[in-house]
Design an enzyme around this catalytic site. Structure first.
Site, PDB file in Angstrom:
ATOM      1  CG  LEU A 287      49.030  38.199  48.361  1.00  0.00           C
ATOM      2  CD1 LEU A 287      50.403  37.707  48.793  1.00  0.00           C
ATOM      3  CD2 LEU A 287      49.083  39.660  47.920  1.00  0.00           C
TER       4      LEU A 287
ATOM      5  CB  CYS B 260      43.048  35.223  38.349  1.00  0.00           C
ATOM      6  SG  CYS B 260      43.289  33.555  37.749  1.00  0.00           S
TER       7      CYS B 260
ATOM      8  CB  CYS C 213      41.003  32.741  35.322  1.00  0.00           C
ATOM      9  SG  CYS C 213      41.850  34.303  35.184  1.00  0.00           S
TER      10      CYS C 213
ATOM     11  CG  HIS D 177      41.496  32.961  47.858  1.00  0.00           C
ATOM     12  ND1 HIS D 177      41.598  32.941  46.502  1.00  0.00           N
ATOM     13  CD2 HIS D 177      40.272  33.494  48.122  1.00  0.00           C
ATOM     14  CE1 HIS D 177      40.484  33.429  45.965  1.00  0.00           C
ATOM     15  NE2 HIS D 177      39.669  33.768  46.930  1.00  0.00           N
TER      16      HIS D 177
ATOM     17  CG  PHE E 165      48.255   9.147  16.970  1.00  0.00           C
ATOM     18  CD1 PHE E 165      47.829  10.197  16.177  1.00  0.00           C
ATOM     19  CD2 PHE E 165      47.564   7.953  16.925  1.00  0.00           C
ATOM     20  CE1 PHE E 165      46.738  10.053  15.333  1.00  0.00           C
ATOM     21  CE2 PHE E 165      46.466   7.806  16.089  1.00  0.00           C
ATOM     22  CZ  PHE E 165      46.056   8.850  15.294  1.00  0.00           C
TER      23      PHE E 165
HETATM   24  P1  FAD Z   1      43.535  41.885  39.438  1.00  0.00           P
HETATM   25  O1  FAD Z   1      43.738  40.436  39.544  1.00  0.00           O
HETATM   26  O2  FAD Z   1      42.144  42.397  39.353  1.00  0.00           O
HETATM   27  O3  FAD Z   1      44.287  42.508  40.685  1.00  0.00           O
HETATM   28  C1  FAD Z   1      44.087  43.827  41.084  1.00  0.00           C
HETATM   29  C2  FAD Z   1      44.164  43.830  42.599  1.00  0.00           C
HETATM   30  O4  FAD Z   1      44.286  45.164  43.058  1.00  0.00           O
HETATM   31  C3  FAD Z   1      42.906  43.260  43.251  1.00  0.00           C
HETATM   32  O5  FAD Z   1      43.266  42.154  44.033  1.00  0.00           O
HETATM   33  C4  FAD Z   1      42.367  44.423  44.085  1.00  0.00           C
HETATM   34  O6  FAD Z   1      41.822  44.002  45.313  1.00  0.00           O
HETATM   35  C5  FAD Z   1      43.620  45.249  44.313  1.00  0.00           C
HETATM   36  N1  FAD Z   1      43.392  46.673  44.575  1.00  0.00           N
HETATM   37  C6  FAD Z   1      42.669  47.548  43.854  1.00  0.00           C
HETATM   38  N2  FAD Z   1      42.752  48.776  44.413  1.00  0.00           N
HETATM   39  C7  FAD Z   1      43.563  48.671  45.496  1.00  0.00           C
HETATM   40  C8  FAD Z   1      44.055  49.586  46.467  1.00  0.00           C
HETATM   41  N3  FAD Z   1      43.743  50.861  46.454  1.00  0.00           N
HETATM   42  N4  FAD Z   1      44.853  49.121  47.439  1.00  0.00           N
HETATM   43  C9  FAD Z   1      45.203  47.813  47.476  1.00  0.00           C
HETATM   44  N5  FAD Z   1      44.773  46.900  46.579  1.00  0.00           N
HETATM   45  C10 FAD Z   1      43.971  47.335  45.599  1.00  0.00           C
HETATM   46  N6  FAD Z   1      42.637  35.531  31.660  1.00  0.00           N
HETATM   47  C11 FAD Z   1      43.251  34.409  31.225  1.00  0.00           C
HETATM   48  O7  FAD Z   1      44.421  34.470  30.829  1.00  0.00           O
HETATM   49  N7  FAD Z   1      42.607  33.198  31.232  1.00  0.00           N
HETATM   50  C12 FAD Z   1      41.312  33.081  31.626  1.00  0.00           C
HETATM   51  O8  FAD Z   1      40.739  31.996  31.593  1.00  0.00           O
HETATM   52  C13 FAD Z   1      40.621  34.248  32.050  1.00  0.00           C
HETATM   53  N8  FAD Z   1      39.352  34.179  32.436  1.00  0.00           N
HETATM   54  C14 FAD Z   1      38.711  35.319  32.819  1.00  0.00           C
HETATM   55  C15 FAD Z   1      37.360  35.237  33.143  1.00  0.00           C
HETATM   56  C16 FAD Z   1      36.684  36.367  33.488  1.00  0.00           C
HETATM   57  C17 FAD Z   1      35.217  36.270  33.824  1.00  0.00           C
HETATM   58  C18 FAD Z   1      37.359  37.619  33.541  1.00  0.00           C
HETATM   59  C19 FAD Z   1      36.638  38.863  33.937  1.00  0.00           C
HETATM   60  C20 FAD Z   1      38.698  37.708  33.242  1.00  0.00           C
HETATM   61  C21 FAD Z   1      39.389  36.555  32.861  1.00  0.00           C
HETATM   62  N9  FAD Z   1      40.734  36.601  32.531  1.00  0.00           N
HETATM   63  C22 FAD Z   1      41.349  35.481  32.078  1.00  0.00           C
HETATM   64  C23 FAD Z   1      41.526  37.841  32.679  1.00  0.00           C
HETATM   65  C24 FAD Z   1      42.337  37.829  33.997  1.00  0.00           C
HETATM   66  O9  FAD Z   1      41.485  37.493  35.068  1.00  0.00           O
HETATM   67  C25 FAD Z   1      42.967  39.203  34.230  1.00  0.00           C
HETATM   68  O10 FAD Z   1      43.691  39.587  33.084  1.00  0.00           O
HETATM   69  C26 FAD Z   1      43.911  39.202  35.436  1.00  0.00           C
HETATM   70  O11 FAD Z   1      43.292  38.655  36.567  1.00  0.00           O
HETATM   71  C27 FAD Z   1      44.360  40.639  35.716  1.00  0.00           C
HETATM   72  O12 FAD Z   1      45.264  40.671  36.785  1.00  0.00           O
HETATM   73  P2  FAD Z   1      45.639  42.064  37.467  1.00  0.00           P
HETATM   74  O13 FAD Z   1      46.664  41.761  38.484  1.00  0.00           O
HETATM   75  O14 FAD Z   1      45.928  43.081  36.441  1.00  0.00           O
HETATM   76  O15 FAD Z   1      44.303  42.536  38.174  1.00  0.00           O
HETATM   77  C1  COM Z   2      46.423  32.792  39.849  1.00  0.00           C
HETATM   78  C2  COM Z   2      46.700  34.047  40.595  1.00  0.00           C
HETATM   79  S1  COM Z   2      44.764  32.286  39.956  1.00  0.00           S
HETATM   80  S2  COM Z   2      48.338  34.432  40.427  1.00  0.00           S
HETATM   81  O1  COM Z   2      48.581  34.894  39.057  1.00  0.00           O
HETATM   82  O2  COM Z   2      49.178  33.214  40.671  1.00  0.00           O
HETATM   83  O3  COM Z   2      48.703  35.470  41.380  1.00  0.00           O
END
Ligand code: FAD
Ligand code: COM
Length: 521
Positions: free
Chosen positions: A78, A82, A87, A137, A499
């Site tokens: 899970l 990120c 991130c 993880h 500070f």
């Molecule tokens: P995700 O974390 O992508 O989760 C989607 C999940 O759905 C995945 O685990 C995938 O496996 C699962 N999934 C997809 N299809 C299926 C299916 N059919 N069945 C079951 N599971 C499925 N944001 C910040 O605030 N700070 C940062 O420093 C930052 N750094 C970043 C750096 C990079 C390079 C990038 C690309 C993004 C960064 N972000 C950052 C943005 C941040 O990572 C995302 O906004 C956030 O992770 C989105 O979360 P989410 O749950 O929407 O998507």
């Molecule tokens: C952080 C992942 S890296 S989550 O937002 O705690 O699920």
């Protein structure tokens, strides 16, 4: 290790880690893992498809409210993108960029070893990340199961049967609501040669890199990810050529702050081509990219390179839900939702990157929790209001509110409080000084950062803040709330500063708040 139904046993973080490592290396990639309580029917209050930040926080919140959520996640862990590819590695690389800039700036002085001609291994840093990432993880799995009491299925994709039912590894689950939380993916280059080996995005870079990149790296894009990775590649000692169709870092709202950031980037040696384009990638003879053809200032330029990094935006993973349920999307593929995060299909919600920008963690997590509250019967209104933002170069850049230009148009009596002082020699004085810029402040003052507070002289309210340095991001999270609530320069100047602090905003406010007619600094 045989683990496919773990609902009745407590698992340690160590056990989780071993299982995730095995699953990621392919040893058991086809085996789903069920943490679904036996003896109960398979009906839930909500089924979250995707256990990234949005799905995990949404499910945890719904459980905290007394509901029964199920997460279905295709990764064996899970937390989603990120901690795996986004991130967390980005922060590792940005930390390395900051450390290496310091080491190169002071090379041969104090305790810093000489760095002339030293090129640092990129591959080693990536491998360090790959080995280490399953630790966090494992904590996510442990926390979600043992501490948050959320049920889930891992290592298996969910197939949408209808607006209430999903099928996972041959088992059907239904819920009062379905929450789509499938995130977004990197947009791929669409030019000749894009399929060659040696062309990476943020995900394939950490998952697939299996060689040491050569001396010239081409980075395509001009946004956060492009600049963050370009800064790291540059700091390793390589030549970095950035190509962007538009303006670099257009997201930074304050022109002076943006100029300071780009000046420092260029000073570190990053070659920036704005209004330029990557036209074609050519095979180096072994199926790997050997050169990149660019259009720069109307001319074709060929750069020899074996490593191209593309950061040209992200595409929401909405296709499956559109096909299965007919949920409406915008032209960019983001699923359209109302204030309750409900899609065009009643009872189906969408959260996180899947609903479009801002694609940031705060929005992913908050939208998940708001969807949970809506499903549990609360009247919610999720409207991402003005939010603080940040990015990394070799520095950390934080901002909230408008830049000075926009603020002047809105507030005719705008006053700015800034460091370094706005004088011809301002950049050459030892301020700002603060955590992690002290060596720069004393030996290379122009590298010690930049900060600016915008105050409406009429209402005395703080309307914007901008910072380049290190360690201010934390303050900006809270400052944003204070600014939204209308904090004045007088109230800010009355806070108790620790500070030396990275931003100086409190003490600068205190120097001026005695004045009836506000004057800048
Ligand atoms: P995700 O974390 O992508 O989760 C989607 C999940 O759905 C995945 O685990 C995938 O496996 C699962 N999934 C997809 N299809 C299926 C299916 N059919 N069945 C079951 N599971 C499925 N944001 C910040 O605030 N700070 C940062 O420093 C930052 N750094 C970043 C750096 C990079 C390079 C990038 C690309 C993004 C960064 N972000 C950052 C943005 C941040 O990572 C995302 O906004 C956030 O992770 C989105 O979360 P989410 O749950 O929407 O998507
Ligand atoms: C952080 C992942 S890296 S989550 O937002 O705690 O699920």
């Amino acid at each position: 290790m045989k683990l496919n139904d773990v609902s009745v046993q407590g698992l340690t973080i160590r056990t989780w880690r071993a299982w995730i490592d095995a699953a990621l290396t392919g040893a058991m990639s086809s085996r789903p893992l069920f943490n679904v309580r036996p003896g109960r029917d398979d009906r839930f209050d909500a089924i979250f498809i995707g256990g990234g930040a949005a799905g995990r926080f949404g499910a945890a919140y719904l459980r905290a409210m007394g509901g029964r959520p199920l997460i279905v996640e295709s990764f064996p862990f899970l937390g989603g993108s990120c901690p795996h590819v986004a991130c967390v590695p980005h922060h590792l690389f940005s930390d390395c960029a900051a450390e290496l800039m310091l080491a190169r700036t002071f090379a041969g002085r104090l305790w810093f070893p000489p760095m002339d001609g030293v090129v640092v291994s990129i591959r080693e840093v990536v491998e360090l990340f790959r080995r280490g990432r399953t630790g966090p993880h494992a904590v996510m799995n442990y926390q979600t199961k043992e501490q948050l009491d959320v049920e889930f299925v891992l290592n298996a994709p969910a197939h949408i049967v209808n607006a209430r039912t999903v099928e996972v590894a041959g088992r059907r689950f239904s819920g009062r609501a379905l929450v789509l939380a499938t995130g977004a993916r990197a947009r791929k280059l669409d030019i000749p040669g894009a399929g060659l080996r040696g062309v990476f995005d943020y995900a394939s870079f950490v998952n697939d890199l299996d060689y040491e990149p050569g001396n010239t790296i081409v980075v395509v894009g001009g946004g956060k990810t492009a600049v963050e990775y370009a800064s790291f590649f540059n700091a390793t000692g390589r030549r970095v050529v950035m190509v962007t169709r538009g303006r670099l870092l257009a997201a930074i709202p304050d022109a002076e702050t943006r100029a300071y950031v780009i000046d420092r980037l260029v000073e570190q040696g990053v070659e920036v081509h704005e209004g330029a384009e990557l036209l074609e990638l050519r095979d180096g003879g072994d199926g790997r990219v050997g050169s990149a053809v660019l259009r720069v200032g109307g001319e074709r330029v060929v750069e020899a390179t074996d490593f191209v990094f593309a950061a040209i935006g992200e595409i929401p993973n909405s296709e499956t839900a559109v096909r299965a349920l007919g949920v409406e999307t915008n032209a960019a593929g983001a699923i359209l939702v109302d204030e309750c995060l409900q899609t065009s299909v009643p009872g189906v919600y969408a959260v996180g990157d899947l609903i479009g920008p801002p694609m940031e963690m705060f929005k992913a997590r908050k939208s998940g929790t708001y969807a949970a509250r809506a499903i549990m019967g609360e009247a919610v209104s999720f409207r991402p209001a003005s939010h603080p933002d940040f990015l990394h170069t070799h520095y950390e850049v934080s901002w909230l509110g408008p830049g000075e230009e926009e603020a002047r148009a809105r507030y005719p009596r705008l006053v700015t409080l800034r460091l370094p002082p706005d004088t011809p020699d301002g950049l050459h004085v030892g301020l700002p000084a603060g955590d992690r810029v002290m060596l720069y402040a004393l030996a290379k003052p122009h590298l010690s950062g930049f900060q600016k507070l915008l105050v409406d002289g009429a209402s005395r309210r703080i309307v914007g803040a901008h910072h380049v340095g290190y360690g201010a991001k934390d303050a900006f999270q809270y400052l944003n709330k204070l600014v939204r609530d209308g904090i004045t320069i007088d109230e800010l100047g009355d806070l108790d500063e620790l500070f030396l602090n990275p931003t100086y905003f409190i003490q600068l406010a205190r120097l001026r708040s005695g004045a009836k007619e506000l004057i800048g600094i």
